[in-house]
Design a protein around this motif. Structure first.
Motif, short mmCIF file in Angstrom:
data_model
loop_
_atom_site.label_atom_id
_atom_site.label_comp_id
_atom_site.label_asym_id
_atom_site.label_seq_id
_atom_site.Cartn_x
_atom_site.Cartn_y
_atom_site.Cartn_z
N GLU A 29 0.80 -1.24 0.00
CA GLU A 29 0.00 0.00 0.00
C GLU A 29 0.82 1.28 0.00
OE1 GLU A 29 -3.27 0.31 -0.28
OE2 GLU A 29 -3.70 -1.85 -0.27
N THR A 30 2.08 1.21 0.45
CA THR A 30 2.85 2.45 0.59
C THR A 30 3.15 3.08 -0.76
OG1 THR A 30 4.82 3.47 1.55
CG2 THR A 30 5.10 1.25 0.67
N ARG A 31 2.89 4.41 -0.81
CA ARG A 31 3.25 5.20 -2.00
C ARG A 31 3.36 6.66 -1.57
NH1 ARG A 31 -2.70 4.47 -3.02
NH2 ARG A 31 -3.35 6.61 -3.46
N PRO A 32 4.10 7.45 -2.34
CA PRO A 32 4.40 8.82 -1.88
C PRO A 32 3.17 9.68 -1.60
CG PRO A 32 5.81 8.21 -3.72
CD PRO A 32 4.81 7.12 -3.59
N ASP A 33 2.05 9.40 -2.29
CA ASP A 33 0.88 10.27 -2.16
C ASP A 33 -0.23 9.65 -1.31
OD1 ASP A 33 0.36 8.31 -3.97
OD2 ASP A 33 -0.77 9.58 -5.36
N ALA A 34 0.13 8.76 -0.38
CA ALA A 34 -0.87 8.19 0.53
C ALA A 34 -0.29 8.12 1.94
CB ALA A 34 -1.28 6.80 0.07
N VAL A 35 -1.15 8.38 2.93
CA VAL A 35 -0.77 8.23 4.34
C VAL A 35 -1.34 6.91 4.86
CG1 VAL A 35 -0.80 9.28 6.63
CG2 VAL A 35 -1.00 10.72 4.59
N LEU A 36 -0.48 6.07 5.40
CA LEU A 36 -0.94 4.81 6.00
C LEU A 36 -1.00 4.95 7.52
CD1 LEU A 36 -0.41 3.59 3.22
CD2 LEU A 36 0.79 1.70 4.34
N LEU A 37 -2.13 4.54 8.09
CA LEU A 37 -2.27 4.56 9.55
C LEU A 37 -2.54 3.13 10.02
CD1 LEU A 37 -4.52 7.06 11.56
CD2 LEU A 37 -3.80 4.83 12.36
N ILE A 38 -1.62 2.57 10.79
CA ILE A 38 -1.78 1.21 11.34
C ILE A 38 -2.35 1.33 12.74
CG2 ILE A 38 -0.61 -0.99 11.80
CD1 ILE A 38 0.00 0.02 8.99
N ASP A 39 -3.53 0.73 13.01
CA ASP A 39 -4.18 0.88 14.31
C ASP A 39 -4.80 -0.46 14.70
OD1 ASP A 39 -5.33 1.90 16.58
OD2 ASP A 39 -6.59 3.38 15.59
N CYS A 40 -4.21 -1.21 15.69
CA CYS A 40 -3.02 -0.82 16.40
C CYS A 40 -2.10 -2.04 16.55
CB CYS A 40 -3.38 -0.27 17.78
SG CYS A 40 -4.05 -1.51 18.89
N LEU A 41 -0.87 -1.79 16.94
CA LEU A 41 0.13 -2.86 17.06
C LEU A 41 -0.15 -3.81 18.22
CD1 LEU A 41 3.41 -0.85 16.35
CD2 LEU A 41 2.01 -2.20 14.76
N THR A 42 -0.90 -3.34 19.21
CA THR A 42 -1.17 -4.18 20.38
C THR A 42 -2.14 -5.30 20.03
OG1 THR A 42 -1.04 -2.06 21.51
CG2 THR A 42 -1.54 -3.99 22.86
N LEU A 43 -3.16 -4.96 19.24
CA LEU A 43 -4.07 -6.00 18.76
C LEU A 43 -3.33 -6.93 17.81
CD1 LEU A 43 -7.35 -3.99 18.23
CD2 LEU A 43 -7.02 -5.93 19.77
N TRP A 44 -2.44 -6.39 17.01
CA TRP A 44 -1.63 -7.22 16.12
C TRP A 44 -0.80 -8.21 16.92
CZ3 TRP A 44 3.90 -6.56 14.84
CH2 TRP A 44 4.31 -7.33 13.75
N ALA A 45 -0.19 -7.73 18.02
CA ALA A 45 0.58 -8.62 18.90
C ALA A 45 -0.31 -9.76 19.41
CB ALA A 45 1.14 -7.83 20.09
N SER A 46 -1.51 -9.40 19.84
CA SER A 46 -2.46 -10.38 20.33
C SER A 46 -2.85 -11.37 19.22
CB SER A 46 -3.69 -9.62 20.85
OG SER A 46 -4.69 -10.49 21.24
#
Lengths: 169, 169, 169
Positions: free
Chosen positions: A73-90
């Motif tokens: 998904e990463t590209r110069p004209d987009a903002v990525l918001l990951i929410d959240c790492l704690t649930l990912w850990a779980s």
């Protein structure tokens, strides 16, 4: 801001702070949700959060494969918001994934982003030691991921009562 | 300082910090206690805190109607110290009051004070997710109140081991 | 740095930060461990930490008599690292020692050191109120020790995700 970690407690205003920071950037807004609706309480919370974000945001679900999702998904004209790492850990623990490998892949993806990336995470280690071993394992994993990500990002803040304390730079 | 939020953990020195800040102001000292002596442990703690404050302080009990109490007591030559918002959150839940309405009234009262006002609150969201739904509800309510109050006050600090970290301004 | 308190949550990078700071000083490195291997999980953690520190460190065990140990070991050409005060608090409670007396002795020893001294401690009061009275007592004792030590040292930092927030000076 190129990569930013927003750390904080439950109901500390982390997600709102992260969204405000994201919306201040130019470009498309991509919300990468790690939450999975295991029960009604969680399903309701997910739906409420999605409504709060509004129509400017596109939402992607990535409960496990975060590094792959970021790289796709990463590209110069987009903002990525990951929410959240704690649930990912779980999620990683319940799916019996290799946590060290997944963390290393995430750190690699943070270093390889082509546009702004904001990661939200809970600090969960500031209460008394949990009674049960699984909760202690989760606390260790969440803390280890937070340290690895904090070392990898350009900027990190700790939220308390909606107000940021600067951690770096 | 006109309005100040002192946030922190259990035994972080919040109350002492708040009292020291209050005693540095000119004027009468009014302690607004939200604690209710539900059991012996709490009754003993309340009595010890009252003795620690000493005779300069007048104590008012306001377990629920905080906004009304602030509006009745605020005046240019008195310092009001509310201790603490976390117990108030707990009291609101047990009394089945409308928490959003009570929070909005408190925020209104903070904006309308005629003298210095100091509010003490616990940060309770930095441990692992509690097992039971009531504790999660309490954690959500306490965090929401903290955010609303932090946005409304002129100054906010986070206490750790008795030492303040500046949150605002 | 003459005396330094490193405060933080579980897996916040406290011990690593403290070790890095110690290794940046000239002189011998003395690790004062308060941990006691009550069970396999703890024994494994102690062994892993000892291996992580490497051969430059000499390790002393001092589960209870911390002030005596500091006074016996302090000298201008050695760095003492106490890890950690939270386990020491727990040890004092289980051994039914006088906590106030032990804390006063520790504060006296901090003031009388002849070389660098680093103390590591957990912040444990930022979750919800624990259900059982022993956990509440532990939380109170740990917080009281943290406040006393924070007041006594020259420098204090709060670690979050491996990154220090300055508490003093």
């Amino acid at each position: 801001m190129r990569t930013l970690l927003v750390l904080g407690g439950a109901r500390s205003g982390k997600s709102r702070h992260a969204q405000t920071r994201a919306e201040a950037e130019a470009g498309a807004l991509v919300y990468v949700a790690t939450a999975q609706p295991f029960d009604d309480e969680m399903a309701e919370r997910i739906a409420r959060h999605r409504a709060d974000r509004g129509p400017r945001w596109r939402t992607i679900e990535a409960p496990l494969d975060l590094a792959t999702t970021i790289m796709a998904e990463t590209r110069p004209d987009a903002v990525l918001l990951i929410d959240c790492l704690t649930l990912w850990a779980s999620n990683l623990i319940f799916a019996e994934r290799d946590v060290d490998e997944a963390t290393a892949a995430l750190v690699g993806a943070i270093g390889a982003t082509r546009g702004p990336l904001i990661l939200v995470s809970n600090e969960v280690g500031l209460g008394i030691v949990p009674d049960n071993a699984l909760a202690r394992r989760f606390r260790d994993v969440a803390g280890t991921i937070n340290q690895a990500v904090a070392a990898a990002v350009d900027e990190a803040v700790f939220l308390a009562a909606g107000l940021p304390i600067r951690l770096k730079p």
